[in-house]
Enzyme design. Structure first.
Site, PDB file in Angstrom:
ATOM      1  N   ASP A 260       8.975 -19.938  33.793  1.00  0.00           N
ATOM      2  CA  ASP A 260       8.726 -18.529  34.145  1.00  0.00           C
ATOM      3  C   ASP A 260      10.040 -17.866  34.560  1.00  0.00           C
ATOM      4  OD1 ASP A 260       5.390 -18.303  34.975  1.00  0.00           O
ATOM      5  OD2 ASP A 260       6.316 -20.270  34.857  1.00  0.00           O
TER       6      ASP A 260
ATOM      7  N   ASP B 202       5.678 -10.329  30.973  1.00  0.00           N
ATOM      8  CA  ASP B 202       5.103 -11.532  31.570  1.00  0.00           C
ATOM      9  C   ASP B 202       5.798 -12.701  30.878  1.00  0.00           C
ATOM     10  OD1 ASP B 202       3.663 -13.675  32.512  1.00  0.00           O
ATOM     11  OD2 ASP B 202       1.709 -12.697  32.305  1.00  0.00           O
TER      12      ASP B 202
ATOM     13  N   LEU C 150       5.704 -15.830  31.187  1.00  0.00           N
ATOM     14  CA  LEU C 150       4.835 -16.952  30.820  1.00  0.00           C
ATOM     15  C   LEU C 150       3.447 -16.623  31.348  1.00  0.00           C
ATOM     16  CD1 LEU C 150       5.825 -20.705  31.192  1.00  0.00           C
ATOM     17  CD2 LEU C 150       3.475 -19.888  31.105  1.00  0.00           C
TER      18      LEU C 150
ATOM     19  N   THR D  66       0.369 -19.761  33.302  1.00  0.00           N
ATOM     20  CA  THR D  66       1.221 -20.770  33.951  1.00  0.00           C
ATOM     21  C   THR D  66       0.408 -21.952  34.456  1.00  0.00           C
ATOM     22  OG1 THR D  66       2.777 -19.058  34.592  1.00  0.00           O
ATOM     23  CG2 THR D  66       2.926 -21.132  35.783  1.00  0.00           C
TER      24      THR D  66
ATOM     25  N   GLY E 227      -5.000 -17.366  30.441  1.00  0.00           N
ATOM     26  CA  GLY E 227      -4.101 -16.394  29.834  1.00  0.00           C
ATOM     27  C   GLY E 227      -4.773 -15.142  29.324  1.00  0.00           C
TER      28      GLY E 227
ATOM     29  N   LYS F 108      -6.468 -14.692  25.454  1.00  0.00           N
ATOM     30  CA  LYS F 108      -7.825 -14.182  25.252  1.00  0.00           C
ATOM     31  C   LYS F 108      -7.836 -13.000  24.271  1.00  0.00           C
ATOM     32  CE  LYS F 108      -8.885 -14.726  29.870  1.00  0.00           C
ATOM     33  NZ  LYS F 108      -8.301 -16.000  30.314  1.00  0.00           N
TER      34      LYS F 108
ATOM     35  N   ASP G 290       0.277  -8.423  32.361  1.00  0.00           N
ATOM     36  CA  ASP G 290      -0.690  -9.255  31.632  1.00  0.00           C
ATOM     37  C   ASP G 290      -1.356  -8.469  30.508  1.00  0.00           C
ATOM     38  OD1 ASP G 290      -0.777 -11.787  33.118  1.00  0.00           O
ATOM     39  OD2 ASP G 290      -1.482 -10.545  34.787  1.00  0.00           O
TER      40      ASP G 290
HETATM   41  P1  AMP Z   1      -6.628 -16.035  33.631  1.00  0.00           P
HETATM   42  O1  AMP Z   1      -7.629 -15.471  32.664  1.00  0.00           O
HETATM   43  O2  AMP Z   1      -7.243 -16.637  34.831  1.00  0.00           O
HETATM   44  O3  AMP Z   1      -5.651 -16.941  32.949  1.00  0.00           O
HETATM   45  O4  AMP Z   1      -5.809 -14.773  34.156  1.00  0.00           O
HETATM   46  C1  AMP Z   1      -5.052 -13.935  33.307  1.00  0.00           C
HETATM   47  C2  AMP Z   1      -3.786 -13.509  34.016  1.00  0.00           C
HETATM   48  O5  AMP Z   1      -4.094 -12.866  35.234  1.00  0.00           O
HETATM   49  C3  AMP Z   1      -2.863 -14.673  34.364  1.00  0.00           C
HETATM   50  O6  AMP Z   1      -1.540 -14.224  34.312  1.00  0.00           O
HETATM   51  C4  AMP Z   1      -3.233 -14.979  35.787  1.00  0.00           C
HETATM   52  O7  AMP Z   1      -2.162 -15.552  36.478  1.00  0.00           O
HETATM   53  C5  AMP Z   1      -3.573 -13.603  36.331  1.00  0.00           C
HETATM   54  N1  AMP Z   1      -4.595 -13.716  37.361  1.00  0.00           N
HETATM   55  C6  AMP Z   1      -5.925 -13.525  37.219  1.00  0.00           C
HETATM   56  N2  AMP Z   1      -6.572 -13.716  38.393  1.00  0.00           N
HETATM   57  C7  AMP Z   1      -5.623 -14.032  39.288  1.00  0.00           C
HETATM   58  C8  AMP Z   1      -5.641 -14.358  40.674  1.00  0.00           C
HETATM   59  N3  AMP Z   1      -6.801 -14.379  41.367  1.00  0.00           N
HETATM   60  N4  AMP Z   1      -4.470 -14.634  41.282  1.00  0.00           N
HETATM   61  C9  AMP Z   1      -3.319 -14.613  40.591  1.00  0.00           C
HETATM   62  N5  AMP Z   1      -3.228 -14.329  39.284  1.00  0.00           N
HETATM   63  C10 AMP Z   1      -4.360 -14.044  38.640  1.00  0.00           C
HETATM   64 MG    MG Z   2       0.075 -13.555  33.231  1.00  0.00          MG
HETATM   65 MG    MG Z   3       3.179 -15.031  34.135  1.00  0.00          MG
END
Ligand code: AMP
Ligand code: MG
Ligand code: MG
Length: 329
Positions: A71, A137, A139, A142, A240, A244, A267
């Site tokens: 990252d 973003d 990465l 992560t 991610g 999606k 994101d």
């Molecule tokens: P995910 O679908 O959970 O992979 O989330 C998509 C993006 O949003 C990724 O970059 C995650 O790090 C971020 N994200 C979603 N929910 C949270 C959370 N509660 N805390 C930190 N990052 C989040």
């Molecule tokens: Mg992200």
């Molecule tokens: Mg990131």
């Protein structure tokens, strides 16, 4: 005689404008072309850090909010490379890093000549550097990267103008990694509003089939309630935001439903631009658009609802408890 002069004049005007077009593509297309190559370099860095076995994991706000060496290096690489070529563009990256110069080996000054050959949509042809905002973003996914779910990982470079996500580049560093040594590893998707999206085959989920994709590592009761309310035939839980959106445009999922704060502007900017470039839609859970001006709040507080088709159906199913818990800004 007068006609002759006029003809000569218009011929020379035409050739001058043709020469100008050939020699200096629109700033937006130059930025996308550079972002493409910078994102490919980023993919290389992401793979290299994994190979090294030293991920350098740091917890940011907690165990579900991680940062790795990849990252950090990728953000340095993207931000330093783009700001060197486009000094007046505002660039906003996810990671908070000490302000120091990026090592020479992280810099990338190449560009995709294929992208430069495409003509810029008229409405963006005269945009200036200082009018553009880039959301990075380095990465995305992560958590999944650290768990070896490698194809969930993407690198996101989104470009906004006037608060709207108008172009995006997504690199997927481990695309094809389960296909064996013969397959080429990694790919880059990109798109511009009014031009289209490239680097993948656009596909739709068969009509009437509802496949919902959602988070695997940031779930909660609201997230689950919203997914169930869509009456899905199938639910996919993957990491991610970039990943999606790729599922939506490749016909693997029909809606991305995330009824929670957590996703940030970096994101959604690049994914939204690519999705919109092929006629899809990304909004908050109320159906309102997010804005990507340089000074906006980073958090997408009212969640994410994204679809390639039938946005209205999914919107109409969002439960009242979700709407009340996640007010639009
Ligand atoms: P995910 O679908 O959970 O992979 O989330 C998509 C993006 O949003 C990724 O970059 C995650 O790090 C971020 N994200 C979603 N929910 C949270 C959370 N509660 N805390 C930190 N990052 C989040
Ligand atoms: Mg992200
Ligand atoms: Mg990131």
């Amino acid at each position: 005689n007068k006609t002759k002069v006029l003809n000569l004049l218009s011929v020379s005007v035409l050739s001058v404008s043709a020469a100008v077009m050939a020699s200096s593509p629109a700033v937006l297309m130059r930025l996308v072309a550079s972002a493409y190559t910078v994102a490919e370099k980023a993919g290389t860095i992401v793979r290299k850090v994994l190979q090294s076995g030293e991920l350098g994991i740091v917890e940011k706000t907690g165990a579900n909010d991680l940062q790795t060496l990849a990252d950090r290096l990728v953000q340095k690489s993207i931000c330093a490379s783009l700001s060197k070529s486009f000094p007046k563009v505002t660039i906003i990256g996810e990671e908070e890093l000490p302000a120091e110069d990026a090592e020479e080996e992280l810099l990338e000054n190449g560009h995709s000549s294929l992208i430069l050959q495409k003509s810029c949509p008229d409405q963006y042809a005269s945009l200036k550097e200082e009018e553009l905002v880039v959301w990075v973003d380095p990465l995305d996914g992560t958590k999944e990267y650290t768990e070896g779910l490698l194809d969930h990982v993407t690198v996101l470079i989104g470009i906004a103008y006037g608060g709207t996500a108008i172009a995006g580049v997504i690199n997927q560093p481990f695309y094809n990694y389960q296909m064996g040594a013969g397959a080429s590893l990694g790919r880059t998707l990109w798109g511009v509003l009014g031009l289209g999206a490239f680097g993948f085959q656009l596909q739709e989920v068969p009509d009437g089939k509802r496949i919902v994709t959602t988070t695997r590592s940031h779930s909660n009761k609201l997230v689950i309630d919203a997914v169930q309310a869509m009456e899905p035939h199938d639910v996919i839980r993957v990491g991610g935001a970039g990943n999606k959106i790729i599922q939506l445009v490749e016909g693997k999922a029909s809606a991305y439903v995330f009824a929670s704060p957590g996703c940030k502007k970096w994101d959604t900017c690049a994914p939204e631009a690519i999705l919109h470039a092929v006629g899809g839609k990304l909004t908050d859970m109320h159906g309102n658009a997010y804005r990507y001006d340089a000074n906006v709040k980073h958090m997408n507080s009212a969640g994410v609802l994204a679809t390639l088709r039938n946005h209205e159906y999914y919107l109409s199913r969002v439960p009242q408890v979700v709407l009340q818990a996640l007010p639009s800004d």
